[in-house]
Write a protein that holds these residues in place. Structure first.
Motif, PDB file in Angstrom:
ATOM      1  N   VAL A 145       0.901  -1.205   0.169  1.00 12.31           N
ATOM      2  CA  VAL A 145       0.064  -0.077  -0.149  1.00 12.31           C
ATOM      3  C   VAL A 145       1.716   1.684   0.317  1.00 12.31           C
ATOM      4  CG1 VAL A 145      -2.276  -0.927   0.738  1.00 12.31           C
ATOM      5  CG2 VAL A 145       0.006   0.126   2.336  1.00 12.31           C
ATOM      6  N   ARG A 146       2.106   1.277  -0.252  1.00 15.24           N
ATOM      7  CA  ARG A 146       2.977   2.475  -0.029  1.00 15.24           C
ATOM      8  C   ARG A 146       3.589   2.916  -0.909  1.00 15.24           C
ATOM      9  NH1 ARG A 146       7.910   2.248   2.601  1.00 15.24           N
ATOM     10  NH2 ARG A 146       7.649   4.634   3.117  1.00 15.24           N
ATOM     11  N   SER A 147       3.303   1.568  -2.328  1.00 15.12           N
ATOM     12  CA  SER A 147       3.931   1.681  -3.520  1.00 15.12           C
ATOM     13  C   SER A 147       3.115   2.781  -4.018  1.00 15.12           C
ATOM     14  CB  SER A 147       3.518   0.291  -4.390  1.00 15.12           C
ATOM     15  OG  SER A 147       3.753   0.336  -5.687  1.00 15.12           O
ATOM     16  N   ASP A 148       4.039   3.434  -5.537  1.00 13.27           N
ATOM     17  CA  ASP A 148       2.946   4.817  -5.833  1.00 13.27           C
ATOM     18  C   ASP A 148       2.888   3.811  -7.291  1.00 13.27           C
ATOM     19  OD1 ASP A 148       4.093   6.728  -4.817  1.00 13.27           O
ATOM     20  OD2 ASP A 148       6.365   6.751  -5.176  1.00 13.27           O
ATOM     21  N   ILE A 159      -0.377  -1.312  -8.264  1.00 16.57           N
ATOM     22  CA  ILE A 159      -0.710  -2.417  -6.900  1.00 16.57           C
ATOM     23  C   ILE A 159      -1.238  -2.004  -5.898  1.00 16.57           C
ATOM     24  CG2 ILE A 159       1.040  -2.518  -5.740  1.00 16.57           C
ATOM     25  CD1 ILE A 159       1.195  -4.344  -7.457  1.00 16.57           C
ATOM     26  N   LEU A 160      -1.640  -0.179  -5.773  1.00 21.41           N
ATOM     27  CA  LEU A 160      -2.065   0.426  -4.393  1.00 21.41           C
ATOM     28  C   LEU A 160      -3.337   0.288  -4.371  1.00 21.41           C
ATOM     29  CD1 LEU A 160      -1.213   2.397  -1.689  1.00 21.41           C
ATOM     30  CD2 LEU A 160      -2.580   4.365  -3.839  1.00 21.41           C
ATOM     31  N   GLN A 161      -4.265   0.297  -5.618  1.00 19.73           N
ATOM     32  CA  GLN A 161      -5.777  -0.375  -5.645  1.00 19.73           C
ATOM     33  C   GLN A 161      -5.886  -1.419  -5.002  1.00 19.73           C
ATOM     34  OE1 GLN A 161      -6.552   1.662  -9.450  1.00 19.73           O
ATOM     35  NE2 GLN A 161      -7.015   3.152  -8.532  1.00 19.73           N
ATOM     36  N   GLU A 162      -5.192  -2.452  -6.364  1.00 15.09           N
ATOM     37  CA  GLU A 162      -5.621  -4.150  -5.759  1.00 15.09           C
ATOM     38  C   GLU A 162      -5.517  -4.073  -4.262  1.00 15.09           C
ATOM     39  OE1 GLU A 162      -7.192  -5.282  -8.075  1.00 15.09           O
ATOM     40  OE2 GLU A 162      -7.487  -4.523  -9.747  1.00 15.09           O
ATOM     41  N   SER A 163      -4.144  -3.617  -3.873  1.00 10.86           N
ATOM     42  CA  SER A 163      -3.535  -3.901  -2.279  1.00 10.86           C
ATOM     43  C   SER A 163      -4.441  -2.926  -1.587  1.00 10.86           C
ATOM     44  CB  SER A 163      -2.246  -3.398  -2.050  1.00 10.86           C
ATOM     45  OG  SER A 163      -1.379  -3.905  -2.994  1.00 10.86           O
ATOM     46  N   LEU A 164      -5.033  -2.160  -1.498  1.00 12.24           N
ATOM     47  CA  LEU A 164      -6.175  -1.914  -1.040  1.00 12.24           C
ATOM     48  C   LEU A 164      -7.280  -2.777  -0.616  1.00 12.24           C
ATOM     49  CD1 LEU A 164      -5.815   2.181  -1.267  1.00 12.24           C
ATOM     50  CD2 LEU A 164      -4.689   0.663   0.264  1.00 12.24           C
ATOM     51  N   ILE A 165      -8.156  -3.360  -2.398  1.00 14.48           N
ATOM     52  CA  ILE A 165      -9.181  -3.755  -2.223  1.00 14.48           C
ATOM     53  C   ILE A 165      -8.725  -4.973  -1.339  1.00 14.48           C
ATOM     54  CG2 ILE A 165     -11.005  -4.833  -3.781  1.00 14.48           C
ATOM     55  CD1 ILE A 165     -10.453  -2.392  -6.157  1.00 14.48           C
ATOM     56  N   VAL A 166      -7.655  -5.788  -2.093  1.00 15.58           N
ATOM     57  CA  VAL A 166      -7.444  -6.898  -0.622  1.00 15.58           C
ATOM     58  C   VAL A 166      -7.701  -6.825   0.429  1.00 15.58           C
ATOM     59  CG1 VAL A 166      -6.335  -9.124  -0.968  1.00 15.58           C
ATOM     60  CG2 VAL A 166      -6.436  -7.428  -3.099  1.00 15.58           C
ATOM     61  N   ALA A 167      -6.592  -5.098   1.442  1.00 16.71           N
ATOM     62  CA  ALA A 167      -6.646  -5.881   2.219  1.00 16.71           C
ATOM     63  C   ALA A 167      -7.945  -5.621   3.093  1.00 16.71           C
ATOM     64  CB  ALA A 167      -6.005  -4.243   2.607  1.00 16.71           C
ATOM     65  N   GLY A 168      -9.087  -4.489   2.307  1.00 16.42           N
ATOM     66  CA  GLY A 168     -10.488  -4.294   2.420  1.00 16.42           C
ATOM     67  C   GLY A 168     -11.597  -5.469   2.945  1.00 16.42           C
ATOM     68  N   THR A 169     -11.152  -6.348   2.001  1.00 15.49           N
ATOM     69  CA  THR A 169     -11.529  -7.343   2.040  1.00 15.49           C
ATOM     70  C   THR A 169     -11.124  -8.367   2.986  1.00 15.49           C
ATOM     71  OG1 THR A 169     -12.408  -7.238  -0.360  1.00 15.49           O
ATOM     72  CG2 THR A 169     -12.421  -9.700   0.490  1.00 15.49           C
ATOM     73  N   LEU A 170      -9.770  -8.375   2.844  1.00 15.41           N
ATOM     74  CA  LEU A 170      -9.735  -9.289   4.270  1.00 15.41           C
ATOM     75  C   LEU A 170      -9.565  -9.013   5.199  1.00 15.41           C
ATOM     76  CD1 LEU A 170      -6.893 -11.087   4.829  1.00 15.41           C
ATOM     77  CD2 LEU A 170      -5.835 -10.037   4.954  1.00 15.41           C
ATOM     78  N   LEU A 171     -10.136  -7.770   5.848  1.00 13.17           N
ATOM     79  CA  LEU A 171     -10.083  -7.128   7.158  1.00 13.17           C
ATOM     80  C   LEU A 171     -11.872  -7.780   7.291  1.00 13.17           C
ATOM     81  CD1 LEU A 171      -8.501  -3.428   7.761  1.00 13.17           C
ATOM     82  CD2 LEU A 171      -7.569  -5.589   8.162  1.00 13.17           C
ATOM     83  N   GLU A 172     -12.445  -7.183   6.445  1.00  9.84           N
ATOM     84  CA  GLU A 172     -13.944  -7.198   6.085  1.00  9.84           C
ATOM     85  C   GLU A 172     -14.743  -9.314   6.616  1.00  9.84           C
ATOM     86  OE1 GLU A 172     -18.362  -6.748   3.394  1.00  9.84           O
ATOM     87  OE2 GLU A 172     -15.834  -6.388   2.684  1.00  9.84           O
ATOM     88  N   THR A 173     -13.323  -9.808   6.261  1.00  5.54           N
ATOM     89  CA  THR A 173     -13.519 -11.514   6.170  1.00  5.54           C
ATOM     90  C   THR A 173     -12.871 -12.300   7.325  1.00  5.54           C
ATOM     91  OG1 THR A 173     -12.188 -12.224   4.414  1.00  5.54           O
ATOM     92  CG2 THR A 173     -15.062 -11.630   3.350  1.00  5.54           C
ATOM     93  N   ARG A 193       1.394  11.407  -0.355  1.00  3.85           N
ATOM     94  CA  ARG A 193       0.749  10.562  -1.689  1.00  3.85           C
ATOM     95  C   ARG A 193      -0.309  11.879  -2.704  1.00  3.85           C
ATOM     96  NH1 ARG A 193       0.401   5.382   0.143  1.00  3.85           N
ATOM     97  NH2 ARG A 193       0.443   5.651  -2.145  1.00  3.85           N
ATOM     98  N   LYS A 194      -0.234  10.506  -3.673  1.00  6.88           N
ATOM     99  CA  LYS A 194      -0.259  11.844  -4.585  1.00  6.88           C
ATOM    100  C   LYS A 194      -2.515  11.880  -4.279  1.00  6.88           C
ATOM    101  CE  LYS A 194       3.032  10.369  -7.511  1.00  6.88           C
ATOM    102  NZ  LYS A 194       3.658  10.116  -9.347  1.00  6.88           N
TER     103      LYS A 194
END
Length: 1588
Positions: free
Chosen positions: A449-452, A456-470, A547-548
């Motif tokens: 998630v620190r990637s520019d 990568i950032l978008q997919e990482s955030l999506i996976v992290a969100g789903t991981l935390l949700e489930t 961050r951008k």
């Protein structure tokens, strides 16, 4: 056809239990309902159990596919000369009876080598391929072609395709797929045929050896080989393989595949996804296929759980034993996925992309097939393949693996996302999968998630969100770390910009930074609300930076997705905000959303961020509101009170840790004072080690300082060094604090450590404390030497050096070499990380390891699907929410935004009202009141208010400055509607918010936009409505003609200008006013007032306080001693005249407040008790300063106070004497103007007998007020009514204390009746009427009637005198004078009243009173005053010319009656008077009075009456023996001499006439004749009096 249909039907029946077992429904609500859903939906939705039906003969179709493949092969030069058996369907080999040879089956031992044959291997193989010999002879037919021939031969006798051996059906096609000599088009035909067989159900669970067929098919397609030619054709082959793998997993046999098969298929798919040489389209298709297959595989995990039931642990244990042989090694960096017959043996073997050589490829399926054949049963795949797949996908995410590109990571993230979406909770339940998620997946994700790279950032955030949700239940600390990073990254770094039209108070609740972040000026200490210190957060790469904008938007979207979970923020609140060692994530998350929802956040992100944050914030509010009516769930959840106490402790700990980081001693003192620690050093040590909020550097310095030895020892006592090497113990110790930099401080710590270690470790290696001390120093130095970045390029210490340094220090001996070697290697391979020391990969690994170690102590995350914590959570987070809604409302221009914000306000108010969060509701009301533009300090100007009639139905609207302004401002109108929508139903919770509501009500009231009251509560006061200022104009627009041209408009304006009148309101102003009126009507204030009227008394207190706070300040109360005289006040520059000439202005708002307060206080007994005192004090303030206020205000205030007095008399809130004194102190003009309501209030209090009436009517000020108001024509009737009620009431209110005052007031009323004399005298024609005719005219005069009643009341009071005298504590003489003389005084006064009706009545009353037997008593000295105090003054007054001239005819008669009354009274009491020493003087005074009457010059009436009356008296006295000649009674000589001496002066003949001194008259006769004569004369006099 019929056979096919039957076979299909049979197949469906056979599939049903199989599909239930494999369980892959597309949609499922819960695992528990699987069987029910499957049975209901199987005919329609389960395409596993419902293959496509065909309209041709299945065997013919298979044969057609065989011919298609062989025909294509024969076109190739390699097979052009092959046998025609493949076409004819014959068998080139000797005829075999029975079933096909096992050698021909793909799984048999004899055929294993044929599956992986290569054309370049040996001559024997070439010979078996049936190539032509040198002499044109046909060689043995190629096995690929021969296989099709055998299959056709066997199909010729097949009646039911479903009973045909499945492996035999597939075998020829599988051989073609695995043969490297075939071209891509031939392989495509074989693959297409197999897909067709599967989709048509030719190969189904009912087919013989179906599991083996699926296993063989999986092996073949994952080891597919063909000659590379055209890249497009090659990719079609790969595409077909992808589709076939997907069909296999999703089809009927998917659940029968083994773990190895699944792994090989997924390995093949991953390899395709990762090969950069393939086209983008194919790689994306491969990714989509992987996604679909992952869905199926992880969906299968849920069905495994259902089958396992409660015995999930057995499933996990079984998995651990089945992991052997399950290994995936996808080729992620190869370029060639297609093998050809010319390829070297060491190249990738097939499109599966495996790195094994072709020989290994041949051995692997051979081994698997033999094992399957031997076992006889293929075990369906389960957790092992899932774990391996999950592991491989997670490993692809490693950001430090340079071989993996970002494209592969994005692909892996997408596939992992699907796995989590499908089976996230199941993954968390199985340790084999959960461990991967908790450690490697989170570690990689939180670095990605620190990637520019935006992908990568978008997919990482999506996976992290789903991981935390489930899976958040097992990711407590990981979730905190991730969310803390997002919060720090996203929180805007600047202060909220000031807007011209937005008051900063509206948004002062929005935090400028997260709760754990200190303001920039003071960065010292950690103090962060994180699971690890700040430096460790930096090591973890979790500190937010610049961050951008796109990255910020992606992060916001991730946060929004999490907050859309209804319970997400509740769980943050319970698990983090209520845990002393965790951060305030819920509070920070709300603060972040609130701050980022402001429009200015778009300047450093994107324009989408503010609405996204606002939507998330409103979604949170809605989720809380939706749970308001839910039944509370308590089972298994932490107690609310416990969490509240934990949050209280947390606040103390944070403050204490902050103090410790600045001044350790002060921090410990504060913590001890607050009860967090006690005075014992061990308690402080436990706290310092357990909390993460203390700076490790400060802790190290504190422990090492001289004087803190007891703390250091207590701190070391917390460590368990038993059975640990010295380096392990040192590592454990130094990871808890940072070593100080000074050598003496380090020595103190090492010394104490050595002592502790030697005493508790149980080690037999070290010989003494000194040995531990030296070894510890050596370990510290070794750690620095091996890992210090400053020593780059220098030679590092070797084991020999390390051992040399420690030679002979262990009790004069050396340490064991193996011991030193283990210590050296441990330090060399794994640095002892000193907190706050480094920032590199080692530091990250250490910090992550620390986080994982803390997960056990942190415990699982509590899932909270309940509403029991909503009250506390909202009470903590409402400030930023309300502030943001207010700011957005003020700055928004979009209707959609207004709609959402209004709903948000409404829901916030509902929540605050339901949970009794008064502060939140008050702030909502305060902000909305500001937005209405009505909540200002001063009242609006009403001087130009104009009433306009807008219709013929007498509908009118008040056009005012306020109405026009509000009507033009849509936003203000909307805020007004929302405000009262919020207020309605929440009245019992509102506190200080009432102050803002009251201000608005006052403005609406004074501008005629609302009535004073909507209900009938105020009618209890029985007062008219509160008067408002009269409009400057009243315009009837409805009556005007339609002529509204320019000329008429100009003429109207000019005429108003000339008359100095305000111009008429314009049409636009009228429309605005009508709009305002409609807005106020829509506010439904009537319901608000109705709710207020039913509030409990304690809920009315804030409303009352708000009302009273709006009253003008009491200037006099601030300086109670000094009174500023009016003349000392500076004169107004506008008027140089007297300042006191300025009249007080009328403010209807003040009256409204006072009446509202009174109505609230008088509602019932409870409100009187709780509110009465405050209201009474406020009213008394105005009454005390009556001269400073308008009479309307004072009059109503007086009435309100009397009402409070009556209701609260038992509570003594209002003291009647104080109230009456205040009223009696009014300026006379003020009292006159306020008389109506003052008297109405007095009547209210004395209308019923009781202590209150007695106390009021005995107050001197009461009678002062009545006497003042009695002279006022308008108030006189009411005063008399009050007086009459008090006198004649039962029981009477007249007692000793007010007796004289009542008589005096009645006397005044009787005196006022003199106005009736004019009417009486006007009708007289002649003089001398003895008895004028009775006339009704005087009685029609109200004043005369009151005078008559007053005389009657005075007369009736004589009956109460004996009772009053008995109750009196006065002496008899004083009591007689006190009670009789006032009545006589009043009656004698009225005996001279010019009004005859009153005068005659008074005279009759006086006569009855004087002759009453109750008048006298034993002590004659008191009643003798009736002559000197009553009769004599009466006659003297009658003799005055001015009295006589007031009614010449009537007064002469009154004089006669007075003379007669004097004589009668004297005779009545002659016996008693004879005993009195002053009788002679009294008698002589009577004679003198008679003399004056005789000589008054009145005329015949007195000249006749006086001698007669005097004659009667003399005769009676003579006959009674009081007036006799001295010769008869010498003792009466003086009386005799003085009597005749006086009488002879004015009646010289009377003595001769009476002949009382003649001696020849018999002594007995005069007494006989004289009484008779006296009686006769007396009766004649009485008749005369009666006639008068």
């Amino acid at each position: 056809m019929s056979r096919d249909e039957q076979s299909n039907g049979k197949m469906e029946l056979e599939h049903a239990p199989e599909s239930n077992r494999s369980g892959l429904p597309l949609h499922r609500s819960a695992p528990g309902n699987m069987s029910k859903d499957t049975s209901n939906q199987a005919p329609n939705t389960q395409y596993r159990s419902r293959p496509v039906t065909v309209a041709v003969d299945p065997a013919s179709l298979v044969i057609s596919e065989c011919i298609s493949v062989t025909s294509a092969m024969r076109k190739h030069a390699r097979w052009a000369g092959s046998s025609v058996s493949s076409i004819l369907g014959g068998n080139p080999n000797p005829v075999q009876l029975g079933p096909p040879s096992p050698l021909l089956r793909p799984g048999s031992k004899g055929s294993t080598h044929s599956l992986g044959v290569d054309s370049a291997q040996d001559y024997g193989v070439t010979n078996r391929w049936g190539l032509r010999g040198k002499k044109g002879k046909s060689m043995q037919d190629n096995p690929l072609m021969a296989g099709f021939g055998r299959l056709r031969h066997e199909l010729s006798s097949c009646k039911d395709i479903h009973e045909f051996d499945a492996p035999a059906l597939l075998n020829p096609f599988l051989q073609v797929i695995q043969a490297s000599s075939t071209s891509a088009p031939i392989t495509i035909l074989a693959l297409k045929a197999i897909r067709k067989f599967l989709s048509y159900g030719f190969i189904s669970p009912g087919s013989p050896r179906f599991p083996l067929a699926m296993q063989s098919l999986s092996t073949a397609i994952t080891h597919c080989r063909f000659e590379a030619s055209d890249s497009a054709q090659d990719e079609v082959v790969l595409l077909m393989i992808l589709h076939l793998m997907e069909d296999m997993l999703s089809g009927p046999g998917g659940a029968l595949l083994s773990d190895e098969s699944v792994c090989e298929m997924m390995e093949t798919g991953l390899t395709m996804c990762c090969q950069s040489r393939l086209s983008e389209l194919l790689r994306r298709t491969a990714e989509a296929a992987m996604v679909r297959m992952c869905q199926i595989i992880f969906e299968h995990l849920k069905h495994l759980e259902v089958e396992a039931g409660d015995d999930l642990e057995a499933l996990d244990n079984q998995t651990n034993g089945d992991m052997e042989g399950v290994k995936m090694v996808p080729s992620t960096n190869g370029n060639d996925v297609i093998a050809s017959s010319d390829a070297p043996t060491n190249e990738p073997r097939s499109s599966s992309g495996s790195e094994n050589t072709s020989n290994e490829a041949e051995e692997k399926p051979a081994r698997k097939s033999s094992e399957s054949e031997d076992s006889g049963e293929i075990k369906p795949y389960s957790l092992p393949s899932m774990k391996e797949l999950f592991r491989v996908l997670v490993d692809l995410l490693d950001p430090h693996d340079k071989q993996q590109g970002d494209t592969m990571r994005v692909m892996a993230l997408r596939i992992i996302h699907v796995a989590l979406e499908v089976a996230g909770p199941s993954i968390a339940r199985h340790p084999a999968l959960a461990v991967v998620a908790e450690d490697r997946l989170c570690r990689h994700l939180f670095q990605l998630v620190r990637s520019d790279n935006m992908a990568i950032l978008q997919e990482s955030l999506i996976v992290a969100g789903t991981l935390l949700e489930t899976c958040r239940g097992v990711l407590k600390l990981q979730q905190e770390l991730f969310l803390s990073y997002l919060i720090v990254c996203l929180h805007p770094p600047v202060e909220i910009p000031r807007e011209a039209n937005i008051d900063p108070l509206l948004y002062d609740g929005i935090p400028q930074r997260p709760s754990g972040v200190k303001p920039p000026p003071s960065q010292g200490g950690s103090g962060r609300s994180t699971p690890v210190p700040v430096k460790d957060r930096q090591k973890l790469g979790m500190e937010g930076g610049a961050r951008k904008p796109d990255a910020r938007q992606a992060m916001v979207e991730s946060v929004g997705a999490l907050t859309r979970m209804p319970t997400f923020l509740v769980e943050l609140f319970v698990n983090y905000d209520s845990d002393a060692n965790r951060g305030n994530l819920c509070e920070d998350m709300i603060g972040l959303l609130s701050r980022s929802a402001l429009p200015d956040s778009a300047t450093w992100s994107t324009t989408s961020v503010p609405p996204l944050c606002l939507d998330a914030l409103l979604g949170f509010v809605q989720s809380v509101a939706d749970r308001l009516d839910d039944e509370p769930v308590l089972d298994g959840l932490p107690n609310q009170a416990t969490l509240r106490e934990e949050r209280r402790r947390k606040r103390i700990i944070i403050k204490g840790a902050t103090k410790f980081n600045e001044k350790p001693k002060e921090g410990l003192g504060y913590l001890k004072e607050q009860g967090i620690i006690n005075g014992d050093p061990s308690s402080a040590a436990r706290f310092l080690r357990s909390t993460s909020r203390v700076s490790k550097a400060v802790l190290g310095e504190f422990l090492s300082k001289k004087g803190n030895d007891e703390y250091l020892e207590a701190f070391l006592d917390l460590f368990d060094f038993y059975d640990k090497r010295v380096d392990e113990a040192v590592r454990l110790l130094l990871e808890s604090f940072r070593l100080p930099g000074e050598s003496p401080l380090i020595e103190r710590i090492v010394t104490t450590f050595a002592k502790k270690y030697f005493a508790t470790s149980g080690s037999d290696v070290v010989a003494s404390e000194d040995a531990v001390f030296i070894l510890t120093y050596a370990i510290i130095m070794l750690n620095v030497d091996q890992h210090s970045p400053k020593l780059k390029g220098q030679k590092r210490m070797e084991l020999a050096d390390f051992a040399r340094n420690l030679r002979g220090v262990n009790g004069s001996k050396d340490f064991p070499p193996e011991f030193l070697e283990m210590t050296f290697e441990a330090i060399k391979s794994d640095e002892i990380i000193l907190p706050d020391e480094h920032d590199n990969q080692h530091a990250f690994d250490y910090a992550w390891r620390e986080l994982l170690l803390k997960t056990e102590s942190a415990g699982p995350l509590v899932l909270c699907d309940t509403n029991i914590y909503d009250a506390d959570m909202f009470a903590t987070t409402w400030k930023p929410i309300v502030s943001t809604l207010s700011y957005v409302f003020m700055s928004a221009t979009d209707d959609a935004v207004f709609s959402r914000v209004v709903t948000g306000f409404d829901q916030c108010a509902q929540i605050a009202s339901r949970y009794g969060i008064t502060e939140a509701l008050d702030r909502i009301i305060q902000n909305l009141s500001y937005m209405t533009t009505l909540d200002t300090d001063g009242l609006s100007n009403t001087a130009l208010n104009t009433e306009v009639k807008v219709s013929d139905d007498n509908d009118s609207v008040m056009v005012s400055e306020l109405a026009v302004k509000l009507g033009r401002d849509f936003k203000a109108q909307l805020a007004t509607l929302v405000l009262f929508r919020v207020v309605k139903g929440s009245e019992h919770v509102i506190g200080s918010g009432w102050q803002h509501i009251i201000r608005i009500w006052l403005k609406l009231f004074v501008n005629s936009l609302i009535p004073s009251f909507f209900n009938d509560d105020h009618e209890k006061l029985k007062l008219p409505k509160i008067p408002l200022h009269t409009p400057s104009q009243v315009i009837d627009r409805a009556a005007k003609t339609a002529d509204t041209g320019l000329f008429s408009a100009l003429s109207s304006y000019i005429s108003s200008y000339a008359a100095d009148d305000p111009p008429e309101p314009s049409s636009e102003e009228i429309e605005s006013s009508l709009s305002t009126a409609d807005c106020i009507k829509a506010c439904d204030l009537e319901s608000v007032f109705a709710n207020i009227s039913s509030l409990p008394a304690d809920s009315l207190s804030p409303l009352l306080e708000a009302l009273l706070s709006e009253l003008p300040d009491d200037e006099s109360s601030s300086v109670p001693v000094i009174t500023v005289k009016p003349e000392s006040l500076p004169s107004s520059p506008s008027s140089g005249s007297k300042p006191e000439s300025r009249k007080p202005t009328y403010d209807p708002a003040v009256v409204y407040i006072l009446e509202f307060c009174t109505v609230l206080a008088l509602r019932d007994g409870g409100t009187v008790e709780s509110l009465g005192k405050s209201v009474a004090e406020a009213l008394q303030m105005f009454l005390r300063d009556s001269a400073q206020h308008h009479p309307i205000l004072i009059s109503r205030a007086a009435f309100y106070q009397f009402s409070i007095l009556k209701a609260s008399y038992d509570h003594d809130f209002v003291r009647p004497p104080v109230l009456l004194h205040a009223i009696s102190s009014f300026p006379k003009e003020t009292l006159g103007k306020t008389s109506q309501l003052v008297l109405q209030g007095l009547k209210l209090c004395i209308d019923q007998p009781g202590p209150l009436r007695s106390e009021i009517m005995t107050s001197p000020d009461f009678w002062v007020v009545l006497r003042i108001l009695a002279s006022n024509p308008s108030s006189s009737p009411i005063v008399f009514e009050i007086l009459e009620g008090g006198v004649s009431g039962s029981p009477s209110a007249i007692i000793a204390d007010n007796y004289e005052a009542a008589i005096a007031l009645l006397n005044e009323y009787a005196s006022a009746a003199k106005v009736g004399a004019l009417v009486e005298q006007k009708g007289e024609k002649r003089r001398g009427n003895v008895r004028p005719p009775k006339k009704e005219a005087p009685s029609e005069n109200a004043v005369v009637l009151r005078g008559v009643k007053a005389v009657n009341l005075i007369s009736t009071m004589t009956a109460r005198i004996p009772h009053l005298m008995k109750q009196s504590h006065l002496e008899n003489s004083d009591a007689w004078s006190a009670y009789w003389l006032p009545i006589f005084g009043a009656l004698t006064t009225q005996c001279t009243n010019p009004c005859r009706e009153v005068r005659h009545l008074a005279f009759s009353s006086l006569q009855r009173s004087l002759l009453s037997p109750e008048l006298t008593c034993s002590d004659h000295e008191e009643w003798t005053a009736i002559f000197s105090e009553v009769l004599f003054p009466l006659i003297l007054r009658l003799l005055k010319p001015e009295v006589y001239s007031s009614d010449r005819d009537g007064m002469s008669e009154t004089r006669v009656q007075a003379a007669s009354l004097l004589c009668k009274t004297f005779l009545q009491y002659l016996v008693l008077l004879s005993k009195w020493d002053g009788m002679l003087d009294l008698w002589l005074t009577i004679i003198d009075i008679m003399d004056r009457l005789m000589n008054s010059g009145q005329g015949d009436s007195l000249e006749e009456a006086v001698p007669e009356n005097l004659k009667n008296v003399l005769l009676f006295m003579s006959s009674s023996g009081y007036l006799v000649p001295p010769s008869k009674d010498p003792s009466q000589e003086k009386l005799w001499v003085e009597t005749w001496k006086r009488i002879d002066r004015f009646l010289p003949d009377l003595r001769v006439e009476l002949a009382l001194d003649e001696p020849e008259v018999p002594t007995e006769e005069p007494p006989q004749t004289e009484p008779a004569q006296q009686a006769e004369e007396k009766s004649s006099g009485q008749e005369q009096v009666a006639a008068a």
